[in-house]
Design a protein around this motif. Structure first.
Motif: not given
Lengths: 174, 520, 428
Positions: A78, A80, A93, A96, A105-106, A129, B101, B103-104, B106, B136-137, B147, B150, B212-213, B216, B218-219, B244-245
């Motif tokens: 997904v 994540c 790399m 998404a 959704e993803k 996960p 949710d 993992p997916i 934002d 959702k969505k 959503d 959530r 959206r997507f 992440r 934290w990057f 990267k790159y």
């Protein structure tokens, strides 16, 4: 006393050892023993006749990666980014995108693993996960003659089958 | 500094600001009280019950900290077992129907629910019945995606639409575990601040369609900046990342608290203006439509400048004060006439009296303060007489139509010192790429006469020079930012007390005499 | 000068020039397969021509082809290109030439004329060898210096210091040897060793001069830059030492030079201490006298040895994993047939000797060939010792190397001279 202490004698102090030549001859006798044994019968060599004889890959061996799929063949991942976040070699790399088939959704639009940078630590597998990435293909030899072909893309990751059955894999404790 | 009072938190005496509620007062000294529904800009609502604390003075055993004003001598209890239990129980309640949710989602990484789960709850799910399924969505309009599963129904978004934008598009419908935020049928979000609900939402219920997507969170590297979208100069956080790159790219702007300027919010247009920093950029210097090294092009510019009899230098009202000073000294040295003509940047009637201004330029006050002529007549007259126009990133297409522009510039050579590779740059004889506002440091004066400084946020793989540096290469005597800042002190006396990098974060309010100090 | 004279000159020069070159291949093969067997692995055994791998010898061809066709790089930073190119040539040439004085058979007497079996019939003998072995280090020093590379220079310096340290004990070991033999001519030295001590022990240098032998062998190892004295290369600390900048054939020449030097110094050790070309217990005169019994004995021994050898080949040359129609079995069969063919040829030759006139030219030539074979077998065994030592001992630390040279070998060699001289004086 928690730890066991074993005192080792320092070698090389006696006169016989300091003559040196005698010890050399002892050593040479040892190596000649190996030589002669192998010369008489070369089946005693500790050699695997690779590539004709392939090594047995245990279930927990971390081989080349693959992405697992749902029963209908669609990608489980997904996107994540847990694997990318955890990757110590920064070799993953991901890009998404929206998933429209209703499963979630993803999903990853691009998923690249640069095998030249990968250190096969398996953190991506541990971080996932959803059990979407595994290193159970049993592929240990990755060779080619140009850099680009070492970057695995989504289709290749998805189509590479696992080398073990689901039960074996689960039992392997990976 | 406002009045301070002393109170006790867990038996330890702390000194806090008076006149605030407990969350803000104690939060300001670094002690966090968990809360979901309370937001300083939206006031206390008291519906999430996460901020329940004990006060040891005979009140009910638990009071919501958001509704409780801090008072002198108060004994606040945060770490007692029953407080911990209530926090844990509230977390468990919120998570009953919360989908896994992460993992997916934002929001993961900047999600209050996630953070509080880790620090206050960690309950194992005890649920045996299936979770309540919701929609959702949902597209709420204005680029907001909702959503319902959530959502923790804290109501921040609802209150924002009622209190701040006063449009009231959102509401909470149904009750108990079926309660959900929704729009009225056929009436989606329709205001120019709608994307603020994405920031306000403590969980991932409100997400931005634009972001959206994409990344992440934290990057993302966060750097403070100033929005250049209009004369308000809203404080923003520039969130960028170098994959990267690849090149360092800005992924979003988010508002940054500055009570003097914008408070907690910013408009959607300004929020999405990050795209201009990434897209359509002029990356290579051009000499009559051929790509050449910058040094060659600069040498050609200097030749043109020597050859030309009369020169017009045109400044963008978006330039920083340092850049303006540099260009001003350059034009004085070249004997050129300097103009800041930029009437096209003003969109009359667009302002709303809150954050959005008519004037879409970031530093027009600076032009005025430096005494740079901005009238159309003098600019056109100068262009007609001149052989060379050096345009420092002023988007003339905003002020003129293409045919008008062609007519105006037909006998004039144009050197475009530009950020973007647009129509105007294409018309120029020589084009030099320069840095956009996220790629240099400088000062701006906003519409309220507040001088704000911003630092360099993004370093591209090939960082273009900024206008000040280009002016220096073309012969401006001010070679560095320090020299530019020193020159600036001649115009703004209050800067004598500051260095370029020690300006206060909340901005300097310039008084009228300084703003009027035009020809000093 | 008769035709025979010219032929003999060509034969002996050709022998001393080409045998070392041929032995490069043998040495490399022995080294690599030997190393494999010492370390319980098999060594190169994959390269083949039409499935024939000749026990791994084909790998040498592949390596040679690779080295010949590689790009020969001379880095831009190298200023003295002439010396850079000259260095490997010196190493190779000195190694090759130092073998030229070694006698590989006793003087051949045919038709009343005697022919010396040496590449260059010099009376200098051992001194020639010493001088050229000492000279070969110039190649290494030149290589290290002209590489303009710190590792190269370090390797060269180590090599120089090492050669200085070990030439002295080597020379002193030879001094005591010369006191015993009373000559520097290597052919005379070899002839001397044909005698028997107390009637049953061959009077070899190893018996007469055991300490001298140990010192000489250690010093010879050091002079040839072989493990445990290969500090000039020192992969772990000097990358590759003196030849770090060399590639392709220039590197190959260094490589070949090392093996030629190993062959030459093995030949010298054999000549000085292990009776040279002498067949143990059988002096030249005895052999000429008893040519026919010896030939008959050989006729019996050779097929027996071949029988067991064939069995060994059949056992060894198979695939050690399930394989249909194992081609290695066919390969082994071909080898065995070829070898039996060779044996039959030898039997015919020996039969011819049996039926030839006794004491004639045929017997003389037979003896020379026999001694030649003895010499080569001895040298091969000595080369094996070189390889054996290399895969047994770790490399010395530099201070240990110098300590061994100056504090152990030098006093030992001096002591040996005194004792030897005392004995010789007392006995004479």
């Amino acid at each position: 006393m928690g730890a066991k202490v074993k005192t080792m004698d320092r070698k090389g102090a006696s006169f016989q050892e300091r003559l040196y030549l005698i010890e050399i001859f002892k050593g040479m006798a040892t190596t000649f023993g190996h030589f002669f044994r192998n010369l008489l019968d070369n089946r005693k060599l500790y050699v695997r006749h690779y590539p004709e004889v392939q090594p047995e890959i245990p279930v927990r061996w971390r081989g080349r990666h693959r992405l697992t799929t749902h029963a209908d063949g669609t990608v489980k991942c997904v996107a994540c980014f847990m694997c990318q976040t955890n990757c110590p070699a920064n070799c993953i790399m991901i890009e998404a995108g929206e998933r429209l088939d209703g499963k979630t959704e993803k999903m990853p639009v691009k998923f690249k693993i640069d095998l030249l940078e990968c250190i096969y630590c398996g953190y991506c597998v541990e971080a996932c996960p959803l059990d979407a990435i595994r290193m159970d293909t049993g592929i240990f030899s990755v060779t080619d003659n140009n850099r680009e072909s070492f970057v695995l893309e989504l289709p290749e990751l998805l189509t590479t089958p696992g080398a073990f059955s689901e039960e074996e894999y689960k039992k392997g404790g990976a | 500094m406002a009045d301070t009072i002393k109170l006790f938190v867990n038996g330890v005496e702390v000194e806090v600001e008076a006149g605030k509620n407990l969350i803000d007062a104690i939060g300001a000294v670094g002690i966090e009280i968990p809360h979901l529904c309370y937001h300083p800009a939206l006031g206390a609502d008291g519906n999430c019950r996460m901020c329940l604390v004990g006060i040891e003075d005979g009140r009910p055993p638990l009071v919501p900290a958001c509704k409780t004003p801090a008072q002198a001598g108060m004994k606040v209890l945060l770490d007692a077992a029953h407080i911990k239990k209530i926090q844990r129980d509230v977390m468990e309640l919120e998570l009953i129907n919360h989908p896994t949710d992460c993992p997916i989602c934002d929001q993961a990484g900047e999600c209050k629910l996630q953070d509080y789960y880790m620090s206050y709850g960690r309950p194992e799910s005890r649920m045996t019945v299936p979770q309540v399924q919701k929609s959702k969505k949902l597209d709420f309009g204005c680029g907001v995606v909702h959503d319902q599963e959530r959502c923790v129904t804290c109501g921040r978004c609802v209150r924002f639409c009622r209190q701040i934008t006063k449009t009231g598009e959102l509401g909470i419908i149904n009750r108990t575990d079926d309660a959900r935020v929704n729009i009225f049928p056929g009436r989606p979000l329709n205001n120019r601040y709608a994307l603020n609900v994405v920031d306000l939402c403590p969980v991932g219920a409100m997400t931005s369609k634009d972001f959206r997507f994409k990344q992440r969170v934290w990057f993302l590297k966060k750097a403070p900046g100033i929005c250049h979208g209009c004369a308000k100069g809203c404080n923003i956080t520039i969130e960028h990342n170098r994959e990267k790159y690849q090149d360092d790219i800005i992924y979003r702007f988010r508002p940054r608290l500055n009570p003097q300027v914008n408070g907690y919010f910013m408009c959607d247009a300004g929020r999405l203006s990050y795209r201009q920093e990434n897209e359509g950029r002029l990356l290579e210097a051009r000499l009559s439509s051929q790509i050449r090294p910058l040094s060659d092009v600069l040498a050609a510019c200097n030749q043109e400048i020597e050859r030309a009899g009369k020169i017009v230098v045109l400044l963008s009202p978006n330039c920083s004060l340092e850049q303006m000073v540099a260009v001003k000294t350059l034009s004085a040295k070249l004997g050129a006439s300097l103009s800041g003509f930029s009437d096209g940047y003003v969109k009359a009637g667009d302002g709303d009296g809150y954050l959005i201004q008519d004037d879409k330029s970031a530093n027009r006050a600076g032009l005025t303060l430096l005494g740079i002529d901005c009238t159309q007549e003098t600019f056109e007259e100068a262009v007609r007489e001149a052989q060379l126009l050096i345009n420092f990133n002023n988007d003339l297409t905003r002020s003129y139509t293409d045919s008008e522009l062609k007519k105006l510039l037909k006998d004039t050579k144009v050197i475009a010192v530009a950020t973007h590779n647009d129509r105007l740059t294409a018309m120029a004889d020589i084009a030099i790429p320069v840095a956009t506002s996220s790629e240099y440091a400088g000062c701006l004066i906003n519409c309220d006469n507040i001088l704000q400084a911003f630092a360099l946020a993004v370093s591209k793989n090939q960082q273009p020079l900024d206008i000040g540096a280009i002016a220096a290469k073309l012969g401006s005597p001010l070679q560095s930012r320090a020299e530019q800042f020193a020159e600036l002190r001649k115009y703004i006396s209050i800067l004598k007390d500051f260095e370029a990098d020690t300006l206060p974060a909340e901005g300097l309010k310039l008084n009228d005499s300084e703003a009027a100090n035009v020809t000093a | 000068m008769s035709l025979l004279d010219s032929v003999m000159i060509v034969v002996r020069v050709a022998f001393s020039a080409f045998i070392p070159l041929c032995f490069i291949a043998v040495c490399v093969w022995m080294e690599r397969r030997g190393a494999g067997y010492f370390q319980d692995r098999s060594g190169p055994n994959r390269a083949n021509i039409f499935g024939f791998r000749a026990a791994g010898l084909v790998q040498n061809l592949a390596d040679a082809a690779k080295l010949i066709f590689k790009e020969d790089v001379i880095s831009g930073h190298i200023k003295h290109k002439f010396y850079f190119v000259l260095a490997p040539v010196i190493v190779f040439f000195t190694a090759l030439v130092s073998f030229a004085v070694v006698p590989f058979a006793d003087t051949l007497v045919v038709g009343g004329k005697s022919y010396i079996m040496q590449g260059i019939p010099l009376d200098l003998g051992i001194l020639w060898f010493l001088s050229f072995v000492g000279f070969s280090v110039y190649g290494i020093i030149l290589a290290g210096w002209s590489s303009t590379n710190k590792y190269g220079v370090l390797g060269a310096l180590r090599s120089a210091a090492q050669v200085i340290s070990y030439e002295i004990p080597m020379g002193l070991a030879i001094v005591s040897l010369l006191v015993v033999y009373g000559t520097v001519n290597l052919n005379e030295i070899a002839q001397f060793q044909g005698k028997l001590l107390f009637g049953f022990i061959p009077m070899w240098g190893a018996v007469l001069q055991p300490i001298g032998m140990v010192i000489f062998i250690i010093a010879a190892f050091a002079e040839t830059n072989r493990t445990p004295f290969d500090l000039a290369e020192g992969e772990s600390e000097l990358v590759a030492g003196f030849h770090v900048e060399y590639s392709a054939m220039k590197f190959a020449i260094f490589f070949m030079g090392e093996y030629v030097a190993m062959f030459a110094s093995s030949a010298m050790i054999v000549t000085l201490f292990f009776g040279g070309y002498q067949v143990p217990f059988l002096s030249t005169a005895t052999l000429i006298g008893q040519a026919k019994p010896v030939a008959f004995l050989l006729m019996v021994i050779i097929p027996v040895v071949m029988h067991f050898f064939a069995g060994w080949i059949r056992r060894s040359n198979v695939s050690h994993y399930p394989r249909e129609n194992d081609p290695r079995v066919f390969e082994a069969t071909v080898y065995i047939k070829c070898l039996w063919g060779l044996v039959i040829f030898l039997e015919i030759v020996l039969l011819a000797i049996l039926f030839s006139a006794s004491g004639g030219a045929t017997a003389h030539i037979f003896v020379v060939l026999l001694q030649l074979c003895t010499f080569l077998v001895k040298v091969t065994m000595m080369i094996f010792v070189y390889i054996w030592v290399r895969w047994t001992l770790p490399r010395f630390r530099y201070d240990q190397l110098q300590k061994l040279g100056w504090q152990m070998l030098l006093p030992l060699a001096l002591l040996n001279i005194f004792i030897t001289s005392a004995f010789v004086v007392a006995l004479s």
